[in-house]
Design an enzyme around this catalytic site. Structure first.
Site, PDB file in Angstrom:
ATOM      1  N   LEU A  70       2.567  -3.158  11.678  1.00  0.00           N
ATOM      2  CA  LEU A  70       3.426  -2.170  12.324  1.00  0.00           C
ATOM      3  C   LEU A  70       2.626  -0.933  12.725  1.00  0.00           C
ATOM      4  O   LEU A  70       3.185   0.152  12.921  1.00  0.00           O
ATOM      5  CB  LEU A  70       4.584  -1.784  11.385  1.00  0.00           C
ATOM      6  CG  LEU A  70       5.546  -2.944  11.084  1.00  0.00           C
ATOM      7  CD1 LEU A  70       6.545  -2.559  10.002  1.00  0.00           C
ATOM      8  CD2 LEU A  70       6.286  -3.379  12.347  1.00  0.00           C
ATOM      9  N   ASP A 104       1.697  -8.817  -1.133  1.00  0.00           N
ATOM     10  CA  ASP A 104       0.281  -8.453  -1.082  1.00  0.00           C
ATOM     11  C   ASP A 104       0.063  -7.114  -1.775  1.00  0.00           C
ATOM     12  O   ASP A 104       0.698  -6.127  -1.440  1.00  0.00           O
ATOM     13  CB  ASP A 104      -0.154  -8.329   0.390  1.00  0.00           C
ATOM     14  CG  ASP A 104      -1.604  -7.888   0.512  1.00  0.00           C
ATOM     15  OD1 ASP A 104      -2.487  -8.757   0.395  1.00  0.00           O
ATOM     16  OD2 ASP A 104      -1.849  -6.674   0.686  1.00  0.00           O
ATOM     17  N   TYR A 108      -4.491   0.044  -4.795  1.00  0.00           N
ATOM     18  CA  TYR A 108      -3.281   0.775  -4.400  1.00  0.00           C
ATOM     19  C   TYR A 108      -2.722   1.563  -5.585  1.00  0.00           C
ATOM     20  O   TYR A 108      -2.326   0.984  -6.596  1.00  0.00           O
ATOM     21  CB  TYR A 108      -2.218  -0.177  -3.825  1.00  0.00           C
ATOM     22  CG  TYR A 108      -2.714  -0.990  -2.633  1.00  0.00           C
ATOM     23  CD1 TYR A 108      -3.791  -0.554  -1.868  1.00  0.00           C
ATOM     24  CD2 TYR A 108      -2.111  -2.185  -2.278  1.00  0.00           C
ATOM     25  CE1 TYR A 108      -4.259  -1.289  -0.790  1.00  0.00           C
ATOM     26  CE2 TYR A 108      -2.566  -2.935  -1.194  1.00  0.00           C
ATOM     27  CZ  TYR A 108      -3.650  -2.475  -0.458  1.00  0.00           C
ATOM     28  OH  TYR A 108      -4.107  -3.213   0.605  1.00  0.00           O
ATOM     29  N   TRP A 125       0.858  -1.193   0.000  1.00  0.00           N
ATOM     30  CA  TRP A 125       0.000   0.000   0.000  1.00  0.00           C
ATOM     31  C   TRP A 125       0.892   1.240   0.000  1.00  0.00           C
ATOM     32  O   TRP A 125       1.870   1.268   0.767  1.00  0.00           O
ATOM     33  CB  TRP A 125      -0.899  -0.018   1.248  1.00  0.00           C
ATOM     34  CG  TRP A 125      -2.030   0.965   1.186  1.00  0.00           C
ATOM     35  CD1 TRP A 125      -2.539   1.567   0.068  1.00  0.00           C
ATOM     36  CD2 TRP A 125      -2.787   1.458   2.296  1.00  0.00           C
ATOM     37  NE1 TRP A 125      -3.578   2.399   0.412  1.00  0.00           N
ATOM     38  CE2 TRP A 125      -3.757   2.355   1.773  1.00  0.00           C
ATOM     39  CE3 TRP A 125      -2.760   1.232   3.670  1.00  0.00           C
ATOM     40  CZ2 TRP A 125      -4.673   3.023   2.580  1.00  0.00           C
ATOM     41  CZ3 TRP A 125      -3.673   1.887   4.480  1.00  0.00           C
ATOM     42  CH2 TRP A 125      -4.621   2.776   3.930  1.00  0.00           C
TER      43      TRP A 125
END
Ligand code: NDP
Length: 283
Positions: A195, A49, A54, A21
């Site tokens: 994260l 992924d 995106y 992303w």
């Protein structure tokens, strides 16, 4: 020892993959992003992924470039917009993704989030894509427990290979109900934002004293601690996004980090597990 999982037909897939992303947004960053993804593959982070969403296909193009000549060493995941997840549109959306990714198959194709198209229709579309050899497996994303129960009750719904959801130390809601339900059915979860790029306590985890202390004692970074914590649970894969080689290598090394009972206890004290059902956090 590196932690792996049997996932969607793959026997020893490392429990940490690579998110994308915000990749493909700026031409100036493109080369660095390609190099970072390739460094990740070199470190064994084979799951990549991405999504048609995106950078409106830009991230898929970056991934396609990173996979040039090494497609078969990757486990490639992309996602379809909910409004493209119908009978005909899903086929066309997948073909557009394949073209941007410069490949002829996806290992896994996910419904990005639930929209207005009946699940039954999306399941049918995913089945057609499988029959055509364009995708090997399919799954969903951002499905809470009720959505999963509904999906499993649909004919073919039990073929869903994963549910990709927000999960990190400060967003532990899935541990109360969704995660146990999925574990019971041996459905692996893909944890996005591991994260804490989004979700609860966004951006504050890295300065949390207990985490700094444990990380320092173990000679690891807080990022590595967060990743090791996410993949401590059975059937959970983390997909951190990193756009520098240094971050990618650091994240890959988290596959070898073991957390002791005492460390987990201290973490639980600072970030208690949920005691009741919490609606699924989403970005
Ligand atoms: P993450 O929690 O993975 O955080 C990404 C941020 O962490 C970036 O700013 C990155 O910086 C930084 N970072 C990476 N490695 C380190 C490190 N070792 N030390 C310090 N900072 C680090 O957030 P994402 O939102 O990107 O989630 C991960 C992936 O999950 C996405 O990229 C996407 O593929 C997927 N996703 C799926 C969603 C869905 O609805 N299904 C929603 C959101 C995400 P830098 O780039 O500079 O390395």
């Amino acid at each position: 020892m590196r932690k792996t999982i049997e996932f969607a037909g793959e026997k020893n897939l490392p429990l940490i993959g690579q998110g994308t992303w915000y990749m493909g947004e700026k031409a100036a960053n493109r080369q660095q992003e390609v190099v970072a993804l390739q460094a990740g593959l070199d470190c064994g982070l084979s799951l990549i992924d991405t999504a048609e969403m995106y950078a409106e296909g830009g991230a898929e193009k970056v991934v396609g470039e990173a996979l040039k000549g090494r497609r078969h060493s990757a486990f490639l995941v992309s996602k379809v917009y909910p409004w493209n997840a119908g009978d005909v549109d899903a086929i066309e959306a997948c073909e557009r993704s394949l073209s941007r990714l410069k490949t002829d198959y996806l290992d896994l194709y996910l419904l990005h989030w639930r929209g207005n198209i009946p699940l039954e229709e999306t399941i049918r579309a995913m089945g057609s894509l499988q029959q055509q050899g364009k995708i090997r497996h399919w799954g969903v994303s951002n499905f809470d427990t009720e959505d999963m129960l509904e999906l499993w009750s649909e004919p073919g719904g039990q073929h869903c290979a994963t549910n990709q959801v927000l999960y990190h130390l400060a967003s532990r809601g899935i541990e109360y109900e969704l995660l146990p339900e999925c574990q019971q059915r041996q459905l692996p979860i893909m944890a996005y934002c591991p994260l804490a790029q989004a979700g609860r306590l966004r951006n504050t985890l890295f300065s949390e004293p207990v985490l700094l202390q444990i990380a320092q004692q173990k000679s690891i970074s807080v990022a590595q601690l967060l990743l090791a914590w996410v993949i401590r649970k059975e059937g959970v894969i983390a997909i951190p996004k990193a756009s520098s080689v240094a971050h990618v290598q650091e994240n890959a090394a988290a596959l070898d980090v073991q957390l002791s009972e005492n460390e987990l206890f201290l973490i639980n004290q600072a970030f208690p597990p949920p005691q009741h059902k919490v609606p699924l956090d989403v970005v």
